[in-house]
Write an enzyme that holds these catalytic residues in place. Structure first.
Site, PDB file in Angstrom:
ATOM      1  N   GLY A 193       1.531   2.919  -2.665  1.00 16.12           N
ATOM      2  CA  GLY A 193       1.107   3.787  -3.767  1.00 16.12           C
ATOM      3  C   GLY A 193       1.661   3.278  -5.094  1.00 16.12           C
ATOM      4  O   GLY A 193       1.916   4.056  -6.012  1.00 16.12           O
ATOM      5  N   LYS A 194       1.826   1.956  -5.193  1.00 20.33           N
ATOM      6  CA  LYS A 194       2.371   1.362  -6.434  1.00 20.33           C
ATOM      7  C   LYS A 194       1.446   1.634  -7.612  1.00 20.33           C
ATOM      8  O   LYS A 194       1.905   1.906  -8.719  1.00 20.33           O
ATOM      9  CB  LYS A 194       2.551  -0.162  -6.258  1.00 20.33           C
ATOM     10  N   GLY A 195       0.133   1.544  -7.352  1.00 22.87           N
ATOM     11  CA  GLY A 195      -0.843   1.749  -8.426  1.00 22.87           C
ATOM     12  C   GLY A 195      -0.703   3.127  -9.039  1.00 22.87           C
ATOM     13  O   GLY A 195      -0.678   3.284 -10.257  1.00 22.87           O
ATOM     14  N   GLY A 228      -4.597  -4.376  -3.597  1.00 25.54           N
ATOM     15  CA  GLY A 228      -5.602  -3.340  -3.782  1.00 25.54           C
ATOM     16  C   GLY A 228      -4.891  -2.062  -4.141  1.00 25.54           C
ATOM     17  O   GLY A 228      -4.102  -1.552  -3.353  1.00 25.54           O
ATOM     18  N   HIS A 229      -5.101  -1.609  -5.365  1.00 27.32           N
ATOM     19  CA  HIS A 229      -4.424  -0.388  -5.802  1.00 27.32           C
ATOM     20  C   HIS A 229      -5.475   0.664  -6.127  1.00 27.32           C
ATOM     21  O   HIS A 229      -6.370   0.411  -6.914  1.00 27.32           O
ATOM     22  CB  HIS A 229      -3.610  -0.638  -7.075  1.00 27.32           C
ATOM     23  N   THR A 278      -7.665  -1.099   0.781  1.00 26.54           N
ATOM     24  CA  THR A 278      -8.441  -1.043  -0.461  1.00 26.54           C
ATOM     25  C   THR A 278      -9.169  -2.367  -0.679  1.00 26.54           C
ATOM     26  O   THR A 278     -10.222  -2.408  -1.301  1.00 26.54           O
ATOM     27  CB  THR A 278      -7.478  -0.788  -1.656  1.00 26.54           C
ATOM     28  N   ASP A 290       0.811  -1.219   0.000  1.00 25.72           N
ATOM     29  CA  ASP A 290       0.000   0.000   0.000  1.00 25.72           C
ATOM     30  C   ASP A 290       0.844   1.269   0.000  1.00 25.72           C
ATOM     31  O   ASP A 290       0.457   2.295   0.564  1.00 25.72           O
ATOM     32  CB  ASP A 290      -0.972   0.011   1.202  1.00 25.72           C
ATOM     33  N   LYS A 294       3.021  10.188  -0.361  1.00 26.17           N
ATOM     34  CA  LYS A 294       2.277  10.668   0.819  1.00 26.17           C
ATOM     35  C   LYS A 294       3.081  11.611   1.712  1.00 26.17           C
ATOM     36  O   LYS A 294       2.843  11.658   2.924  1.00 26.17           O
ATOM     37  CB  LYS A 294       1.739   9.486   1.613  1.00 26.17           C
ATOM     38  N   GLN A 315       1.813  -6.458  -3.410  1.00 26.28           N
ATOM     39  CA  GLN A 315       2.401  -6.572  -2.070  1.00 26.28           C
ATOM     40  C   GLN A 315       3.738  -5.818  -1.991  1.00 26.28           C
ATOM     41  O   GLN A 315       3.852  -4.797  -2.637  1.00 26.28           O
ATOM     42  CB  GLN A 315       2.565  -8.050  -1.651  1.00 26.28           C
ATOM     43  N   VAL A 340       2.642  14.067  -3.596  1.00 21.54           N
ATOM     44  CA  VAL A 340       2.115  15.079  -2.670  1.00 21.54           C
ATOM     45  C   VAL A 340       0.581  15.058  -2.641  1.00 21.54           C
ATOM     46  O   VAL A 340      -0.058  15.997  -2.187  1.00 21.54           O
ATOM     47  CB  VAL A 340       2.634  16.500  -3.020  1.00 21.54           C
TER      48      VAL A 340
HETATM   49  P1  GDP Z   1      -0.697   0.169  -3.590  1.00 20.17           P
HETATM   50  O1  GDP Z   1      -1.308  -1.084  -3.089  1.00 20.17           O
HETATM   51  O2  GDP Z   1       0.769   0.236  -3.357  1.00 20.17           O
HETATM   52  O3  GDP Z   1      -1.042   0.463  -5.030  1.00 20.17           O
HETATM   53  O4  GDP Z   1      -1.311   1.361  -2.713  1.00 20.17           O
HETATM   54  P2  GDP Z   1      -2.860   1.571  -2.296  1.00 20.17           P
HETATM   55  O5  GDP Z   1      -3.593   2.071  -3.476  1.00 20.17           O
HETATM   56  O6  GDP Z   1      -3.378   0.369  -1.584  1.00 20.17           O
HETATM   57  O7  GDP Z   1      -2.700   2.677  -1.172  1.00 20.17           O
HETATM   58  C1  GDP Z   1      -2.116   3.908  -1.451  1.00 20.17           C
HETATM   59  C2  GDP Z   1      -3.168   5.021  -1.213  1.00 20.17           C
HETATM   60  O8  GDP Z   1      -2.508   6.259  -1.177  1.00 20.17           O
HETATM   61  C3  GDP Z   1      -4.199   5.144  -2.325  1.00 20.17           C
HETATM   62  O9  GDP Z   1      -5.410   5.521  -1.753  1.00 20.17           O
HETATM   63  C4  GDP Z   1      -3.644   6.262  -3.206  1.00 20.17           C
HETATM   64  O10 GDP Z   1      -4.668   6.974  -3.896  1.00 20.17           O
HETATM   65  C5  GDP Z   1      -2.997   7.137  -2.183  1.00 20.17           C
HETATM   66  N1  GDP Z   1      -1.814   7.879  -2.629  1.00 20.17           N
HETATM   67  C6  GDP Z   1      -0.816   7.481  -3.468  1.00 20.17           C
HETATM   68  N2  GDP Z   1       0.154   8.421  -3.517  1.00 20.17           N
HETATM   69  C7  GDP Z   1      -0.238   9.415  -2.675  1.00 20.17           C
HETATM   70  C8  GDP Z   1       0.363  10.654  -2.260  1.00 20.17           C
HETATM   71  O11 GDP Z   1       1.466  11.022  -2.660  1.00 20.17           O
HETATM   72  N3  GDP Z   1      -0.352  11.406  -1.353  1.00 20.17           N
HETATM   73  C9  GDP Z   1      -1.564  11.016  -0.863  1.00 20.17           C
HETATM   74  N4  GDP Z   1      -2.174  11.810   0.020  1.00 20.17           N
HETATM   75  N5  GDP Z   1      -2.149   9.866  -1.234  1.00 20.17           N
HETATM   76  C10 GDP Z   1      -1.489   9.075  -2.114  1.00 20.17           C
HETATM   77  P1  IMO Z   2      -0.912  -4.322  -2.179  1.00 23.92           P
HETATM   78  O1  IMO Z   2      -0.512  -4.879  -3.522  1.00 23.92           O
HETATM   79  C1  IMO Z   2      -0.955  -4.817   2.157  1.00 23.92           C
HETATM   80  C2  IMO Z   2      -1.013  -8.945   3.643  1.00 23.92           C
HETATM   81  C3  IMO Z   2      -2.259  -9.405   4.378  1.00 23.92           C
HETATM   82  C4  IMO Z   2      -1.657 -10.404   5.345  1.00 23.92           C
HETATM   83  C5  IMO Z   2      -0.550 -11.064   4.501  1.00 23.92           C
HETATM   84  C6  IMO Z   2      -0.948 -12.387   3.883  1.00 23.92           C
HETATM   85  O2  IMO Z   2      -2.192  -3.566  -2.183  1.00 23.92           O
HETATM   86  O3  IMO Z   2       0.231  -3.583  -1.549  1.00 23.92           O
HETATM   87  P2  IMO Z   2      -2.538 -13.030   1.850  1.00 23.92           P
HETATM   88  O4  IMO Z   2      -4.016 -12.831   1.664  1.00 23.92           O
HETATM   89  O5  IMO Z   2      -1.702 -12.421   0.789  1.00 23.92           O
HETATM   90  O6  IMO Z   2      -2.178 -14.477   2.089  1.00 23.92           O
HETATM   91  O7  IMO Z   2      -2.215 -12.283   3.242  1.00 23.92           O
HETATM   92  O8  IMO Z   2      -0.230 -10.122   3.488  1.00 23.92           O
HETATM   93  N1  IMO Z   2      -1.259  -8.388   2.294  1.00 23.92           N
HETATM   94  C7  IMO Z   2      -1.190  -7.084   2.003  1.00 23.92           C
HETATM   95  N2  IMO Z   2      -0.998  -6.003   2.790  1.00 23.92           N
HETATM   96  N3  IMO Z   2      -1.089  -4.655   0.829  1.00 23.92           N
HETATM   97  C8  IMO Z   2      -1.259  -5.727   0.019  1.00 23.92           C
HETATM   98  O9  IMO Z   2      -1.243  -5.642  -1.322  1.00 23.92           O
HETATM   99  C9  IMO Z   2      -1.359  -7.020   0.602  1.00 23.92           C
HETATM  100  N4  IMO Z   2      -1.553  -8.263   0.114  1.00 23.92           N
HETATM  101  C10 IMO Z   2      -1.473  -9.099   1.160  1.00 23.92           C
HETATM  102  O10 IMO Z   2      -2.886  -8.329   5.031  1.00 23.92           O
HETATM  103  O11 IMO Z   2      -1.024  -9.738   6.401  1.00 23.92           O
HETATM  104 MG    MG Z   3      -2.814  -1.705  -1.765  1.00 20.06          MG
END
Ligand code: GDP
Ligand code: IMO
Ligand code: MG
Length: 429
Positions: free
Chosen positions: A15-17, A40-41, A298, A13, A330, A223, A413
């Site tokens: 912010g890879k997406g 979840g992205h 997400t 999480d 962030k 992940q 940002v």
């Molecule tokens: P991922 O799993 O790595 O793709 O990340 P997620 O989407 O699960 O979580 C990242 C969250 O941070 C999302 O809600 C993005 O919209 C948000 N995000 C990404 N970059 C930034 C940033 O620079 N600032 C802020 N405030 N939010 C960000």
């Molecule tokens: P993104 O791609 C954050 C965590 C789960 C749990 C562990 C194992 O959005 O960064 P699983 O269902 O994969 O066997 O769960 O890994 N986990 C994540 N945490 N972001 C993710 O993906 C995750 N995918 C799995 O919460 O601790």
């Molecule tokens: Mg995520």
């Protein structure tokens, strides 16, 4: 031409997406190489917000070919639901390609994921319950079902029968659940087979041919480094290879074709699920980060555990992945703090550790050694150049850069597509 790997540097999480989306218009292929719908992205484009789980974030970029690689585990129902949801919002999904070697998440693996977690009680991992671990276990046990098996019902039936023989013993005798029939599994798996068929390709061949033709390929990890099954905080990890090495096995691109490795680092740290987390905050500051950063999963909606930036983790990610560029996301969330603590090393039973401790038991006992950096008050979400940032925010980035040992090439940002400060070109080096 260039193959670029993009990985998470912490526990997911980061912010890879958003980072993938940022590069999207300049790459020809975006490949998901590990994980499944545990990811979840969130990608924000203008007023539109997209939550992607199984599909590579490149699906949102016109002209870019999204690829589900062989290293991914695919829940077919989720795949088609996600495609449907995007089509309903006028996103062109017709270019999606799926590897014939990707494994499929069978219904019994979703059940097993959930009942195993319940059985483990206080020793649970806190998985997403999507059947990810059991499906990878089947792959390693050589009883998995692959995408290519869906196109020969005889073979599929045989494989499901073989897998269910043992699983039904476990389900009925250990977990007291009902047995699952071969028919119901085959029926579910075949539901989308015909719709899937035109998307299925030898993706390893497709991608190496694309590189030979001068195309740009982005390999996007789900992940993150500390959730990697080999290099993460085992056993509190996911069941796939989420680090740069996994990009090769999960896509069929050889290591000597990879040119750059971009790692995404949140300006602080979050974690979902169980497992050690040295800089975790259990006080008002943790709540501040969760609220201000909107730190709720997400995929499962769970509140994310929050803590300060951990440079030991960042350095480790740099080493394991061979990072050429970091993207810090962030930074805007940290505005409004008098000082911002950054963990520079750990104290483990009186001994200082500048690197990740060798054993999990030492990592469990690691106490952060903090350095306090001066904070800033300004809202930085409108900044588009490094110089526009308040001096203390600039210093924060520069100190992180020093601590993790590699340059920070972009800074997020805000969640929007344009809310980014670029310092070095991520593709050109
Ligand atoms: P991922 O799993 O790595 O793709 O990340 P997620 O989407 O699960 O979580 C990242 C969250 O941070 C999302 O809600 C993005 O919209 C948000 N995000 C990404 N970059 C930034 C940033 O620079 N600032 C802020 N405030 N939010 C960000
Ligand atoms: P993104 O791609 C954050 C965590 C789960 C749990 C562990 C194992 O959005 O960064 P699983 O269902 O994969 O066997 O769960 O890994 N986990 C994540 N945490 N972001 C993710 O993906 C995750 N995918 C799995 O919460 O601790
Ligand atoms: Mg995520």
């Amino acid at each position: 031409m260039p193959a670029i790997v993009l990985v998470g540097a912490q526990w997911g999480d980061e912010g890879k997406g958003k980072a993938t989306d940022l590069l999207g218009s300049r790459v020809d292929y975006v490949v998901k190489f590990n994980g499944g719908n545990n990811a979840g992205h969130t990608v924000v484009i203008g007023d539109e917000k997209y939550a992607l789980h199984l599909l590579p974030s490149g699906i949102l970029t016109p002209g870019c070919t999204p690829v589900i690689g062989n290293g991914v585990v695919v829940d077919l129902a989720v795949l088609f639901e996600e495609l449907e949801g995007l089509r309903a919002r006028d996103v062109d999904t017709s270019r999606l390609v799926v590897s014939a070697d990707a494994h499929v998440i069978a219904p019994y693996n979703r059940v097993l994921d959930k009942v195993t977690e319940r059985f483990l009680g206080s020793r649970r991992i806190g998985t997403t319950g999507r059947g990810i671990g059991p499906t990878y276990a089947d792959k390693m046990n050589r009883v998995g079902i692959r995408v290519q098996d869906l196109f020969d019902e005889g073979i599929l039936r045989q494989k499901v029968e073989g897998a269910l023989e043992l699983k039904n013993q476990i389900l009925t005798k250990i977990y007291n659940r009902r047995a699952i029939t071969v028919d119901e599994v085959v029926e579910e798996l075949l539901e989308h087979a015909e719709a899937l068929r035109p998307m299925v390709r030898d993706t390893g061949l497709l991608l190496t041919d694309a590189l030979d033709d001068g195309r740009t390929v982005l390999l996007e990890a789900g992940q993150a480094t500390l959730l990697d099954v080999d290099h993460g905080t085992y056993p509190f990890v996911t069941s796939s290879s989420a680090t740069a090495g996994g990009a090769c096995t999960g896509s069929g691109i050889p290591p000597n074709r990879i040119d750059r490795v971009v790692a995404i680092l949140k300006a602080y740290t979050t974690r979902v699920g169980e497992g050690p987390f040295p800089t975790e905050l259990h006080d008002d500051m943790g709540e501040f980060l969760r609220k201000t950063g909107g730190e709720y999963g997400t995929t499962t909606g769970r509140p994310r555990r929050c803590g300060w930036f951990d440079a030991v983790v960042g350095r480790y990610a740099q080493r394991i992945n061979g990072v050429t560029d970091f993207v810090i996301t962030k930074l805007d969330t940290l505005s409004g703090l008098e000082t911002v603590p950054v963990c520079v090393a750990y104290d483990v039973d009186g001994v200082r550790h500048d690197e990740m401790p060798m054993t999990q038991s030492d990592f469990h006992h690691a106490k952060p050694i903090y350095e306090e950096l001066p904070g800033w008050w300004e809202d930085i979400s409108h900044c588009r150049s490094f110089e526009e940032l308040p001096v203390n925010a600039q210093r924060y980035v520069e100190r992180l850069e020093e601590l993790v040992g590699q340059r920070v090439s972009a800074i997020g940002v805000g969640p929007g597509r344009d809310q980014i400060i670029s310092r070095h070109d991520l593709l050109e080096g």
